[in-house]
Design a protein around this motif. Structure first.
Motif, mmCIF file in Angstrom:
data_model
loop_
_atom_site.group_PDB
_atom_site.id
_atom_site.type_symbol
_atom_site.label_atom_id
_atom_site.label_comp_id
_atom_site.label_asym_id
_atom_site.label_seq_id
_atom_site.Cartn_x
_atom_site.Cartn_y
_atom_site.Cartn_z
ATOM 1 N N PHE A 150 12.973 62.403 36.762
ATOM 2 C CA PHE A 150 14.387 62.177 36.443
ATOM 3 C C PHE A 150 15.275 63.081 37.288
ATOM 4 N N ALA A 151 14.869 64.346 37.412
ATOM 5 C CA ALA A 151 15.696 65.298 38.155
ATOM 6 C C ALA A 151 15.703 64.961 39.636
ATOM 7 N N TYR A 164 17.971 59.412 36.611
ATOM 8 C CA TYR A 164 17.412 58.751 35.427
ATOM 9 C C TYR A 164 17.223 57.258 35.659
ATOM 10 N N GLU A 165 18.257 56.594 36.134
ATOM 11 C CA GLU A 165 18.199 55.140 36.252
ATOM 12 C C GLU A 165 17.246 54.693 37.361
ATOM 13 N N SER A 166 17.139 55.517 38.398
ATOM 14 C CA SER A 166 16.272 55.145 39.517
ATOM 15 C C SER A 166 14.807 55.473 39.262
ATOM 16 N N THR A 167 14.535 56.168 38.187
ATOM 17 C CA THR A 167 13.147 56.446 37.835
ATOM 18 C C THR A 167 12.647 55.354 36.896
ATOM 19 N N LEU A 179 33.170 53.676 47.642
ATOM 20 C CA LEU A 179 33.041 55.130 47.589
ATOM 21 C C LEU A 179 33.261 55.634 46.167
ATOM 22 N N GLN A 180 34.316 55.123 45.557
ATOM 23 C CA GLN A 180 34.622 55.530 44.181
ATOM 24 C C GLN A 180 33.461 55.254 43.238
ATOM 25 N N LEU A 181 32.926 54.039 43.336
ATOM 26 C CA LEU A 181 31.849 53.641 42.426
ATOM 27 C C LEU A 181 30.546 54.375 42.746
ATOM 28 N N PHE A 182 30.231 54.514 44.031
ATOM 29 C CA PHE A 182 29.021 55.233 44.415
ATOM 30 C C PHE A 182 29.061 56.657 43.872
ATOM 31 N N ALA A 183 30.222 57.301 44.010
ATOM 32 C CA ALA A 183 30.337 58.685 43.561
ATOM 33 C C ALA A 183 30.249 58.786 42.044
ATOM 34 N N GLU A 184 30.811 57.775 41.365
ATOM 35 C CA GLU A 184 30.873 57.853 39.901
ATOM 36 C C GLU A 184 29.553 57.481 39.250
ATOM 37 N N HIS A 185 28.941 56.389 39.738
ATOM 38 C CA HIS A 185 27.734 55.889 39.086
ATOM 39 C C HIS A 185 26.459 56.182 39.866
ATOM 40 N N GLY A 186 26.605 56.690 41.070
ATOM 41 C CA GLY A 186 25.439 56.850 41.929
ATOM 42 C C GLY A 186 25.231 55.608 42.775
ATOM 43 N N TYR A 187 24.571 55.775 43.914
ATOM 44 C CA TYR A 187 24.418 54.674 44.857
ATOM 45 C C TYR A 187 23.561 53.550 44.282
ATOM 46 N N GLU A 188 22.399 53.881 43.755
ATOM 47 C CA GLU A 188 21.472 52.846 43.306
ATOM 48 C C GLU A 188 21.972 52.133 42.063
ATOM 49 N N SER A 189 22.716 52.848 41.234
ATOM 50 C CA SER A 189 23.200 52.242 39.997
ATOM 51 C C SER A 189 24.455 51.428 40.199
ATOM 52 N N THR A 190 25.015 51.494 41.374
ATOM 53 C CA THR A 190 26.191 50.673 41.671
ATOM 54 C C THR A 190 25.728 49.367 42.306
ATOM 55 N N SER A 191 25.997 48.262 41.630
ATOM 56 C CA SER A 191 25.559 46.968 42.154
ATOM 57 C C SER A 191 26.688 46.326 42.958
ATOM 58 N N LEU A 192 26.281 45.417 43.822
ATOM 59 C CA LEU A 192 27.283 44.687 44.596
ATOM 60 C C LEU A 192 28.174 43.870 43.675
ATOM 61 N N ARG A 193 27.645 43.444 42.553
ATOM 62 C CA ARG A 193 28.459 42.717 41.583
ATOM 63 C C ARG A 193 29.626 43.576 41.093
ATOM 64 N N MET A 194 29.337 44.882 40.803
ATOM 65 C CA MET A 194 30.385 45.783 40.340
ATOM 66 C C MET A 194 31.484 45.933 41.390
ATOM 67 N N ILE A 195 31.069 46.109 42.630
ATOM 68 C CA ILE A 195 32.056 46.251 43.707
ATOM 69 C C ILE A 195 32.858 44.970 43.849
ATOM 70 N N ALA A 196 32.144 43.847 43.856
ATOM 71 C CA ALA A 196 32.824 42.568 44.051
ATOM 72 C C ALA A 196 33.817 42.283 42.928
ATOM 73 N N GLU A 197 33.429 42.616 41.696
ATOM 74 C CA GLU A 197 34.322 42.352 40.569
ATOM 75 C C GLU A 197 35.642 43.103 40.708
ATOM 76 N N ARG A 198 35.564 44.352 41.157
ATOM 77 C CA ARG A 198 36.801 45.127 41.320
ATOM 78 C C ARG A 198 37.683 44.570 42.425
#
Lengths: 220, 220
Positions: free
Chosen positions: A20-21, A25-28, B17-36
């Motif tokens: 996790f660290a 968390y989500e990527s694990t 950039l905003q979403l990557f920083a807030e949610h992390g790169y892997e947890s940010t989906s293209l759907r989230m970006i597209a919706e905004r």
DNA sequence: GTCTATAGAGCGATAGAC
DNA sequence: GTCTATCGCTCTATAGAC
């Protein structure tokens, strides 16, 4: 307690914290955890009923450690000696391996927002910060510098704690340096920024940007 | 350049950039970006040929900013004034909104490990750190404290930069305080830890843990 | 430039055999 | 306590119409 048949649960928590660290968390995935334990994903569900529950188990260790620290701190007379001893004890925790948990908490805030135990731990940390800087420091009531200094002090111990795992001597020198820096950061509370009183004569801290420092327009 | 028909690409980078920083790169989906952006996922693939390319575009802004900073720094005579001015300029960058990129880089290291541009930016940051602490500080050649102090100084500016976006006055007071703290951190380089020479008389930095400081068993 | 539709993979979680 | 097999979902990415 002493007579269980496997140690999978404990191993799982150690491995999960590490992953996790490292990956977040989500990527694990449960598959990653299971592979390191040489079991399958499904077997994990015998020990935990969800991925979230693994996270909770991992966080609870960190929570009790910090809770113990602030329990001690709240029974001491407030003052610089208590604050420095709090830092020293936190450095001990950092040296004994809680930094992955701290990093997990700090770097996965969006993912952990729904996790009740994370909120609990976070409130413990806030209390610890208050003990280290005086009440209200985190909300900026003492001016912006005090809160910043406390967070930097803890960050210094985290940085040293993580690196010390790789060092050949256990990182004792590094931890000593970090603790000195941390003490120096919280030692002169509110010694710069708006109130310009210097602890000692030289003007080394009178940096740029300071000319604009307004008289604190705080919302009352 | 001036006559294109939509501004989707630029908006996409800001939002990403905003979403990557807030949610992390892997947890940010293209759907989230597209919706905004009020478009669909597939439309994003007209502008970028992969999610990784969006990340690269976002990182390149940060890369050029830091590269410009170290270009300036390398042409100055080394010394405390140059180092403080470097911090001041970095604080300006932090105030103008590069902290999300810095956070993205710091908090997504495993996910960005395969991204070439991330390695480039990271090497720029290493150069900046060298400029701020003298060469070799990152590898610990100057003792463990110097590297820690530089990283903490930059962290102070990041913390202030992120918070200043929420502040009502633009966070100028906070940034001023952070810059003062940052200058104080790099100003007395190698003034504690193993070599115990004090810049000034009082023993405020002589904290605990220091009794164990060994005479630096460095690998040469 | 943007859309719908879909392929192909990985995810968390469950059922049921051993 | 661990396994295989599978469900339902979301993800990145592509194909092709408009």
């Amino acid at each position: 307690m002493a007579g269980r048949r496997t140690d999978t649960r404990e191993r799982a928590q150690r491995v999960a914290l590490q992953l996790f660290a490292e990956h977040g968390y989500e990527s694990t995935s449960l598959r990653m955890i299971a592979e390191r334990l040489n079991i399958t994903k499904a077997a994990l569900y015998y020990h935990y009923k969800s991925k979230d529950e693994i996270l909770a188990a991992v966080l609870s260790d960190f929570s009790t450690a910090v809770a113990g620290l602030i329990d001690w701190g709240e029974q001491q007379p407030p003052g610089p000696e208590t604050r420095r001893e709090l830092l020293r004890r936190y450095a001990e925790l950092a040296a004994s391996g809680i930094t992955p948990a701290a990093r997990l908490l700090q770097e996965n805030q969006p993912a952990l927002r729904e996790q009740p135990l994370a909120a609990e731990v976070r409130s413990h940390v806030v209390t610890l910060f208050d003990l280290l800087a005086g009440p209200g420091a985190l909300t900026g009531a003492n001016g912006p510098a005090a809160s910043l200094r406390v967070r930097l002090a803890i960050t210094a111990l985290h940085m040293a704690g993580e690196e010390s795992e790789l060092a050949e001597d256990g990182g004792q020198e590094l931890l000593a340096a970090a603790l000195n820096i941390a003490c120096g950061l919280i030692d002169p509370p509110s010694a710069d920024s708006a109130s310009e009183k210097r602890a000692h004569g030289d003007g080394r801290f009178g940096g740029p940007f300071a000319q604009e420092a307004a008289p604190t327009p705080n919302h009352p």
